[in-house]
Design a protein around this motif. Sequence first.
Motif, PDB file in Angstrom:
ATOM      1  N   TYR A 141       0.446  -1.476   0.288  1.00 31.83           N
ATOM      2  CA  TYR A 141      -0.247   0.148  -0.500  1.00 31.83           C
ATOM      3  C   TYR A 141       0.874   1.416   0.208  1.00 31.83           C
ATOM      4  CZ  TYR A 141      -4.558  -1.550   0.628  1.00 31.83           C
ATOM      5  OH  TYR A 141      -6.036  -2.429   0.637  1.00 31.83           O
ATOM      6  N   GLY A 142       0.050   2.242  -0.791  1.00 30.20           N
ATOM      7  CA  GLY A 142       1.168   2.786  -0.493  1.00 30.20           C
ATOM      8  C   GLY A 142       0.675   4.167   0.233  1.00 30.20           C
ATOM      9  N   ASP A 143      -0.573   4.433   0.714  1.00 31.76           N
ATOM     10  CA  ASP A 143      -0.804   4.788   1.896  1.00 31.76           C
ATOM     11  C   ASP A 143      -0.815   3.821   3.343  1.00 31.76           C
ATOM     12  OD1 ASP A 143      -2.039   6.696   3.399  1.00 31.76           O
ATOM     13  OD2 ASP A 143      -4.243   7.029   2.834  1.00 31.76           O
ATOM     14  N   LYS A 144       0.130   3.664   3.815  1.00 30.36           N
ATOM     15  CA  LYS A 144      -0.063   3.246   5.024  1.00 30.36           C
ATOM     16  C   LYS A 144      -1.469   3.452   6.070  1.00 30.36           C
ATOM     17  CE  LYS A 144       4.088   3.174   3.275  1.00 30.36           C
ATOM     18  NZ  LYS A 144       3.866   0.934   2.391  1.00 30.36           N
ATOM     19  N   GLU A 145      -1.896   4.604   6.183  1.00 26.44           N
ATOM     20  CA  GLU A 145      -2.766   4.658   6.572  1.00 26.44           C
ATOM     21  C   GLU A 145      -4.226   3.869   6.801  1.00 26.44           C
ATOM     22  OE1 GLU A 145      -3.950   9.133   7.856  1.00 26.44           O
ATOM     23  OE2 GLU A 145      -2.010   9.097   8.598  1.00 26.44           O
ATOM     24  N   SER A 146      -4.015   3.351   5.593  1.00 27.41           N
ATOM     25  CA  SER A 146      -5.497   2.801   4.462  1.00 27.41           C
ATOM     26  C   SER A 146      -5.151   1.213   5.372  1.00 27.41           C
ATOM     27  CB  SER A 146      -5.034   2.681   3.673  1.00 27.41           C
ATOM     28  OG  SER A 146      -5.136   4.289   2.887  1.00 27.41           O
ATOM     29  N   VAL A 147      -3.650   1.263   6.141  1.00 28.69           N
ATOM     30  CA  VAL A 147      -3.856  -1.023   6.300  1.00 28.69           C
ATOM     31  C   VAL A 147      -4.237  -0.494   7.663  1.00 28.69           C
ATOM     32  CG1 VAL A 147      -1.948  -2.031   6.808  1.00 28.69           C
ATOM     33  CG2 VAL A 147      -1.940  -0.618   4.588  1.00 28.69           C
ATOM     34  N   ASP A 148      -5.398  -1.066   7.921  1.00 25.85           N
ATOM     35  CA  ASP A 148      -6.170  -0.227   9.612  1.00 25.85           C
ATOM     36  C   ASP A 148      -6.642  -1.865   9.695  1.00 25.85           C
ATOM     37  OD1 ASP A 148      -8.697  -1.526   7.661  1.00 25.85           O
ATOM     38  OD2 ASP A 148      -9.645   1.023   7.937  1.00 25.85           O
ATOM     39  N   GLU A 149      -6.783  -1.970  11.118  1.00 27.21           N
ATOM     40  CA  GLU A 149      -7.529  -3.201  11.481  1.00 27.21           C
ATOM     41  C   GLU A 149      -8.271  -4.167  11.015  1.00 27.21           C
ATOM     42  OE1 GLU A 149      -5.489  -5.446  13.781  1.00 27.21           O
ATOM     43  OE2 GLU A 149      -4.128  -3.408  13.859  1.00 27.21           O
ATOM     44  N   GLU A 150      -9.274  -3.443   9.867  1.00 25.27           N
ATOM     45  CA  GLU A 150     -10.627  -4.159   9.670  1.00 25.27           C
ATOM     46  C   GLU A 150      -9.897  -4.656   8.126  1.00 25.27           C
ATOM     47  OE1 GLU A 150     -14.534  -1.682   8.717  1.00 25.27           O
ATOM     48  OE2 GLU A 150     -13.122  -1.500   7.189  1.00 25.27           O
ATOM     49  N   LEU A 151      -8.538  -4.060   8.300  1.00 26.38           N
ATOM     50  CA  LEU A 151      -8.445  -4.773   6.831  1.00 26.38           C
ATOM     51  C   LEU A 151      -7.901  -6.151   6.365  1.00 26.38           C
ATOM     52  CD1 LEU A 151      -6.947  -4.553   3.034  1.00 26.38           C
ATOM     53  CD2 LEU A 151      -5.810  -2.729   4.016  1.00 26.38           C
ATOM     54  N   VAL A 152      -6.708  -5.935   8.027  1.00 28.66           N
ATOM     55  CA  VAL A 152      -6.333  -7.084   8.204  1.00 28.66           C
ATOM     56  C   VAL A 152      -7.499  -8.085   8.777  1.00 28.66           C
ATOM     57  CG1 VAL A 152      -4.692  -8.349  10.196  1.00 28.66           C
ATOM     58  CG2 VAL A 152      -4.192  -5.131   9.765  1.00 28.66           C
ATOM     59  N   GLU A 153      -8.555  -8.078   9.111  1.00 26.14           N
ATOM     60  CA  GLU A 153      -9.502  -8.757   8.834  1.00 26.14           C
ATOM     61  C   GLU A 153     -10.007  -9.073   7.811  1.00 26.14           C
ATOM     62  OE1 GLU A 153     -10.964 -11.940  11.624  1.00 26.14           O
ATOM     63  OE2 GLU A 153      -9.484 -10.109  12.532  1.00 26.14           O
ATOM     64  N   ILE A 154     -10.171  -8.255   7.044  1.00 26.97           N
ATOM     65  CA  ILE A 154     -11.060  -8.786   5.467  1.00 26.97           C
ATOM     66  C   ILE A 154     -10.062  -9.896   5.158  1.00 26.97           C
ATOM     67  CG2 ILE A 154     -11.278  -7.831   3.137  1.00 26.97           C
ATOM     68  CD1 ILE A 154     -11.826  -5.358   5.007  1.00 26.97           C
ATOM     69  N   ILE A 155      -8.989  -9.654   5.022  1.00 28.57           N
ATOM     70  CA  ILE A 155      -8.085 -11.291   4.601  1.00 28.57           C
ATOM     71  C   ILE A 155      -7.944 -12.127   5.512  1.00 28.57           C
ATOM     72  CG2 ILE A 155      -5.404 -11.249   3.491  1.00 28.57           C
ATOM     73  CD1 ILE A 155      -6.556  -9.129   2.274  1.00 28.57           C
ATOM     74  N   ARG A 156      -7.604 -11.689   6.790  1.00 29.03           N
ATOM     75  CA  ARG A 156      -7.445 -12.766   7.810  1.00 29.03           C
ATOM     76  C   ARG A 156      -8.595 -13.757   8.210  1.00 29.03           C
ATOM     77  NH1 ARG A 156      -8.100 -13.627  13.542  1.00 29.03           N
ATOM     78  NH2 ARG A 156      -6.265 -15.253  14.527  1.00 29.03           N
ATOM     79  N   GLU A 157      -9.833 -13.229   8.174  1.00 30.44           N
ATOM     80  CA  GLU A 157     -10.983 -13.506   8.838  1.00 30.44           C
ATOM     81  C   GLU A 157     -11.383 -14.791   7.884  1.00 30.44           C
ATOM     82  OE1 GLU A 157     -15.781 -13.322   9.748  1.00 30.44           O
ATOM     83  OE2 GLU A 157     -14.554 -11.660   8.859  1.00 30.44           O
ATOM     84  N   PRO A 158     -11.194 -14.797   6.350  1.00 30.00           N
ATOM     85  CA  PRO A 158     -11.533 -16.235   5.475  1.00 30.00           C
ATOM     86  C   PRO A 158     -10.537 -17.310   5.310  1.00 30.00           C
ATOM     87  CG  PRO A 158     -11.398 -13.915   4.410  1.00 30.00           C
ATOM     88  CD  PRO A 158     -11.404 -14.038   4.959  1.00 30.00           C
ATOM     89  N   ALA A 159      -9.085 -16.757   5.518  1.00 28.53           N
ATOM     90  CA  ALA A 159      -7.975 -17.673   5.569  1.00 28.53           C
ATOM     91  C   ALA A 159      -8.487 -18.623   6.796  1.00 28.53           C
ATOM     92  CB  ALA A 159      -6.719 -16.527   6.010  1.00 28.53           C
ATOM     93  N   ASN A 160      -9.145 -18.712   7.765  1.00 24.90           N
ATOM     94  CA  ASN A 160      -9.241 -19.034   8.843  1.00 24.90           C
ATOM     95  C   ASN A 160     -10.400 -20.557   8.674  1.00 24.90           C
ATOM     96  OD1 ASN A 160      -7.796 -18.496  10.465  1.00 24.90           O
ATOM     97  ND2 ASN A 160      -8.972 -16.354  11.091  1.00 24.90           N
TER      98      ASN A 160
END
Length: 391
Positions: free
Chosen positions: A276-295
Amino acid sequence: MEVASAVRSSLLFLRLQTHSPSHLQRLNNTSAHFFASAKRRTRTTSRLHHAPASFHQTSNFIVNSSTSSSATTAEPAASGTFSEVERIKNKCLKWQWKGQYSINYFASPDDDDSSDQEYPPLLLVHGFGASIPHWRRNIKTLSQNYTVYAIDLLGFGASDKPPGFSYTMETWAELILDFLEEVIKKPTVLIGNSVGSLACVIAASDSSQKLVRGIVLLNCAGGMNNKAIVDDWRIKLVLPLLWLVDFLLKQKGIASAIFERVKQRENLKNILSSVYGDKESVDEELVEIIREPANDEGALDAFVSIVTGPPGPNPVQLMPKISVPVLLLWGNEDPFTPLDGPVGKYFSSLASEKENVKLCVLEGVGHCPHDDRPELVHEKLLPWLANLSDS
């Protein structure tokens, strides 16, 4: 990009094209440490619910992230986005593909009469590791004038992840075409990111299809994995590492340990920050969007199959077959498909060679422009869509 982030990124996406020789010199040492420290953890969840089933202009633009017009509509980066993600999830439906696979999708508005029927519907197709909520900062804006659909590709999000399934780019393209025919049932603009873009290209290149009105490619991938880009000297230098990763991932225990480590919250955040260019866009919600289906059960099999499988058709052979309008939106700080790499160079040249292709380079933006800097994407996307509708 830091070396540790590069190695983690290669495991999650295997699409990293390293920027400097110094990174390459240290890559093997870092990867050895990474594999040695991987720990096994097992988490599986499952969920299933059922619900009903030419603008021609040759031009190049560079959009500066610091000077973009403030009048452009974009969803907020922090406040309110969690409720938007929940709203998106709550409106998702299920479609049975081929009578055996449950495919998760989103449709807005509910009533087609609430949007201008002169405008074509839009279908949003996510990239590797993502899902429908990755469009959290775009759906609300696009839905103001368009009927918006979004889909979780087989193996991702809340769609089925069948055990032992062999994933291919062609499978996802077939899924898109069947969705157009069975669900949307009218000419549609395909909007894809990364491998989602490539799936859209494959679908649009099918000479028998009549339901693709145009395509928008956000940092299109060159293949399902890095094996598609062997003509890049940077990939050639790390090919032995990629082969090693393929070998390790085919060992169930090692693959599980690597996958468990990759999807740890801190590792995911570091990976996402590196693209990501804008590091502020990498929030906890984004992490969970990626992480949840991976489980989910089957997520590991999907990860291994995609990373170790065939790269799929090359867009260089496909794009000449496409005559519908094409909009290329490319973040210039993308480490996976950089503008100076083979894929980036090819797509950059198309705007001057094909009059149905328009290119906009987004400065200071990474691999996922729609979530990284949505206001820059909307600034170029909305006028292009309006012109397409008028043509």
